[in-house]
Write an enzyme that holds these catalytic residues in place. Structure first.
Site, PDB file in Angstrom:
ATOM      1  N   LYS A 274       0.868  -1.187   0.000  1.00  0.00           N
ATOM      2  CA  LYS A 274       0.000   0.000   0.000  1.00  0.00           C
ATOM      3  C   LYS A 274       0.898   1.229   0.000  1.00  0.00           C
ATOM      4  CE  LYS A 274      -4.558   0.696   0.426  1.00  0.00           C
ATOM      5  NZ  LYS A 274      -5.623  -0.225   0.013  1.00  0.00           N
TER       6      LYS A 274
HETATM    7  P1  NAD Z   1     -13.244   7.504  -2.340  1.00  0.00           P
HETATM    8  O1  NAD Z   1     -12.200   8.540  -2.203  1.00  0.00           O
HETATM    9  O2  NAD Z   1     -13.793   7.202  -3.686  1.00  0.00           O
HETATM   10  O3  NAD Z   1     -14.497   7.863  -1.401  1.00  0.00           O
HETATM   11  C1  NAD Z   1     -14.360   8.088  -0.039  1.00  0.00           C
HETATM   12  C2  NAD Z   1     -15.667   8.610   0.506  1.00  0.00           C
HETATM   13  O4  NAD Z   1     -15.533   8.788   1.921  1.00  0.00           O
HETATM   14  C3  NAD Z   1     -16.097   9.962  -0.053  1.00  0.00           C
HETATM   15  O5  NAD Z   1     -17.494  10.002  -0.210  1.00  0.00           O
HETATM   16  C4  NAD Z   1     -15.682  10.944   1.048  1.00  0.00           C
HETATM   17  O6  NAD Z   1     -16.446  12.139   1.052  1.00  0.00           O
HETATM   18  C5  NAD Z   1     -15.974  10.094   2.263  1.00  0.00           C
HETATM   19  N1  NAD Z   1     -15.276  10.560   3.468  1.00  0.00           N
HETATM   20  C6  NAD Z   1     -14.021  11.035   3.579  1.00  0.00           C
HETATM   21  N2  NAD Z   1     -13.773  11.388   4.856  1.00  0.00           N
HETATM   22  C7  NAD Z   1     -14.902  11.112   5.546  1.00  0.00           C
HETATM   23  C8  NAD Z   1     -15.290  11.245   6.896  1.00  0.00           C
HETATM   24  N3  NAD Z   1     -14.441  11.750   7.792  1.00  0.00           N
HETATM   25  N4  NAD Z   1     -16.535  10.858   7.253  1.00  0.00           N
HETATM   26  C9  NAD Z   1     -17.380  10.348   6.326  1.00  0.00           C
HETATM   27  N5  NAD Z   1     -17.077  10.183   5.045  1.00  0.00           N
HETATM   28  C10 NAD Z   1     -15.856  10.558   4.665  1.00  0.00           C
HETATM   29  O7  NAD Z   1     -12.638   6.176  -1.653  1.00  0.00           O
HETATM   30  P2  NAD Z   1     -13.052   4.679  -1.915  1.00  0.00           P
HETATM   31  O8  NAD Z   1     -12.208   4.140  -3.006  1.00  0.00           O
HETATM   32  O9  NAD Z   1     -14.527   4.580  -1.986  1.00  0.00           O
HETATM   33  O10 NAD Z   1     -12.525   3.977  -0.564  1.00  0.00           O
HETATM   34  C11 NAD Z   1     -13.291   3.986   0.617  1.00  0.00           C
HETATM   35  C12 NAD Z   1     -12.739   2.934   1.572  1.00  0.00           C
HETATM   36  O11 NAD Z   1     -12.785   1.658   0.935  1.00  0.00           O
HETATM   37  C13 NAD Z   1     -11.305   3.131   2.014  1.00  0.00           C
HETATM   38  O12 NAD Z   1     -11.167   2.670   3.324  1.00  0.00           O
HETATM   39  C14 NAD Z   1     -10.527   2.214   1.064  1.00  0.00           C
HETATM   40  O13 NAD Z   1      -9.291   1.790   1.608  1.00  0.00           O
HETATM   41  C15 NAD Z   1     -11.499   1.057   0.960  1.00  0.00           C
HETATM   42  N6  NAD Z   1     -11.316   0.237  -0.241  1.00  0.00           N
HETATM   43  C16 NAD Z   1     -11.402   0.785  -1.481  1.00  0.00           C
HETATM   44  C17 NAD Z   1     -11.242  -0.029  -2.596  1.00  0.00           C
HETATM   45  C18 NAD Z   1     -11.403   0.490  -3.993  1.00  0.00           C
HETATM   46  O14 NAD Z   1     -11.354  -0.329  -4.939  1.00  0.00           O
HETATM   47  N7  NAD Z   1     -11.625   1.764  -4.195  1.00  0.00           N
HETATM   48  C19 NAD Z   1     -10.947  -1.398  -2.431  1.00  0.00           C
HETATM   49  C20 NAD Z   1     -10.885  -1.920  -1.130  1.00  0.00           C
HETATM   50  C21 NAD Z   1     -11.072  -1.082  -0.053  1.00  0.00           C
END
Ligand code: NAD
Length: 435
Positions: free
Chosen positions: A124
């Site tokens: 990561k």
């Molecule tokens: P993203 O950046 O697309 O979206 C993140 C969302 O969280 C946004 O809506 C943002 O406004 C919101 N956010 C940020 N800070 C916040 C807070 N303090 N309170 C509430 N909401 C908040 O990110 P993503 O890709 O959707 O990833 C989200 C989570 O999923 C992360 O933990 C990431 O590690 C995990 N994840 C993502 C993927 C992927 O393929 N994108 C895969 C596995 C895990």
């Protein structure tokens, strides 16, 4: 008077607070790991250290010089374990990004890839920055500088990044371009690329869809049902949006959802299609949404009465501080590392079922694997083939975890870690990484 710049002091202060939280969360992952070790008689305790410590950590300085104003950033990459194959893991752009944080995330990737049976290790990384405060041009330059610095330690057979919070298909396209300048055309260096640029069908929706499918199978295995289940989702980005859409398709009702600006709630169910349109085409923040709903804070959202809670934003959002206010019957971890070990123990003592991140959000890395395999063959699968393989492999991981949960009489997280640890351990032994 301090000679340190205000931004440097602010960043240091933020890092101090963040590091305290991160070391707790790093400890959390290692607690989950040691619980699994405890159940595997053939894996000795001494190996705990071997699996806790990442193999390599790299920190780089990145400088942007825009309009004669210098901005300095830190970039990170943590490579945790590569017994099963090249390191694999997302790139996160967030102001609170730190080495300690990426240690946790890299370790999770090792166990996640092993659990879903794909030939990758765990890594990561990312940049401590606020992508919203940078222009597209600055973001491109910063990304390309990051790749330039990380060039010796990434590659299709070494370490393959992907999107995570704050990054997207466009950022992945820049990674591909910069790496290819030195190595010739190499789409397999990164996954989550745009479809037009050797990306895979189904990658963008994979993590959220996976969360929804796992929620369906997990509710079927418990006394809950997804049909008309009341769902609360924290985060309305890539994972939260696709999870919400698929959960509604599967018959559930999304009653609350939030982004960093706050949340919206409707006891009779939100109109997810309209919210998606508002967020993606009108570029609105949820606190500006004027549809029929009640405005709530992120704190309120976590405490709502519901069948399923899906944290899909930041990590460490359910801790000993707020665990006693959680009223969900089941938590499906869309985000990485959203629940501390103490909070998990407390919630499980109250009968809350927790479906761990390494299973629930593994859909993304599964389709990343398909993308990598397609790129190595210079061939693109159609949507049907992606979808068929996706469901089959994810369901297999679910069934194996559920079976281990029953046979060892442990929670889903320990069951998932046991399966992953056995696979990584076997591969390490065969390679001769340790005795
Ligand atoms: P993203 O950046 O697309 O979206 C993140 C969302 O969280 C946004 O809506 C943002 O406004 C919101 N956010 C940020 N800070 C916040 C807070 N303090 N309170 C509430 N909401 C908040 O990110 P993503 O890709 O959707 O990833 C989200 C989570 O999923 C992360 O933990 C990431 O590690 C995990 N994840 C993502 C993927 C992927 O393929 N994108 C895969 C596995 C895990």
């Amino acid at each position: 008077m301090s000679f340190l710049s205000k931004r440097y002091r602010d960043q240091k202060d933020m890092n101090k607070g963040r590091q305290a939280e991160d070391s707790k969360s790093e400890a959390g992952v290692n607690v989950f790991l040691s619980r699994a070790l405890h159940h595997l008689a053939n894996i000795q305790d001494e190996l705990h250290m071997f699996y806790c410590l990442p193999k390599r950590e790299v920190r780089v300085q990145l400088v942007l010089d825009s309009n004669d104003k210098m901005k300095v950033f830190e970039g990170f990459r943590v490579q945790h374990n590569n017994a099963l194959g090249p390191y694999k893991g997302g790139l996160r752009y967030h102001p609170t990004a730190s080495m300690q944080h990426f240690r946790t995330m890299a370790s999770l990737m090792t166990w996640k890839c092993a659990l879903v049976g794909i030939p990758f290790g765990g890594a990561k990384g990312g940049i401590a920055c606020d992508p919203k405060a940078l222009t597209a041009e600055e973001l491109e330059t910063l990304t390309k500088k990051y790749v330039e610095q990380m060039m010796p330690i990434i590659g299709p057979k070494i370490d393959v990044p992907a999107p995570d919070m704050g990054t997207n298909a466009q950022v992945m396209a820049w990674v591909y371009e910069e790496y290819s300048k030195m190595h010739g055309d190499e789409p397999a260096v990164v996954t989550g690329k745009p479809l037009e640029l050797s990306g895979s069908f189904g990658r963008e929706s994979a993590t959220g869809n996976g969360v929804a499918y796992i929620a369906k199978w997990a509710t079927e295995a418990s006394e809950l049902s997804l049909s008309n289940a009341k769902i609360v989702i924290q985060g309305f980005g890539n994972v939260g949006q696709f999870a919400a859409k698929k959960l509604v398709e599967l018959g559930a009702q999304v009653v609350a959802i939030s982004d960093s600006s706050g949340g919206v709630y409707s006891s009779s169910g939100l109109n997810v299609e309209k919210l998606l349109e508002f967020k993606n085409y009108e570029k609105g923040s949820l606190n500006e949404w004027d549809g029929e709903c009640e405005k709530i804070t992120n704190e309120d959202l976590m405490q709502l009465e519901c069948d399923l809670l899906v944290p899909a934003a930041l990590g460490n959002v359910i801790t000993d501080i707020n665990a006693n206010a959680i009223k969900a019957k089941m938590i499906v971890e869309g985000a990485n590392d959203p629940i501390s070990a103490e909070a998990q123990d407390f919630l499980e003592s109250k009968g809350v079922v927790i479906i761990p991140d390494i299973l629930a959000n593994a859909g993304g890395v599964l389709v990343s694997y398909f993308e990598w395999a397609q790129n190595l063959q210079h061939f693109q699968w159609n949507v049907e083939k992606v979808e068929e393989n996706f469901r089959e492999m994810l369901k297999k991981a679910w069934k194996e975890t559920a079976e281990k949960h029953r046979s060892l009489k442990v929670n889903y997280r320990t069951a998932a870690y046991c399966i992953a640890l056995e696979r990584v351990h076997k591969a390490s032994q065969l390679r001769g990484y340790h005795g």
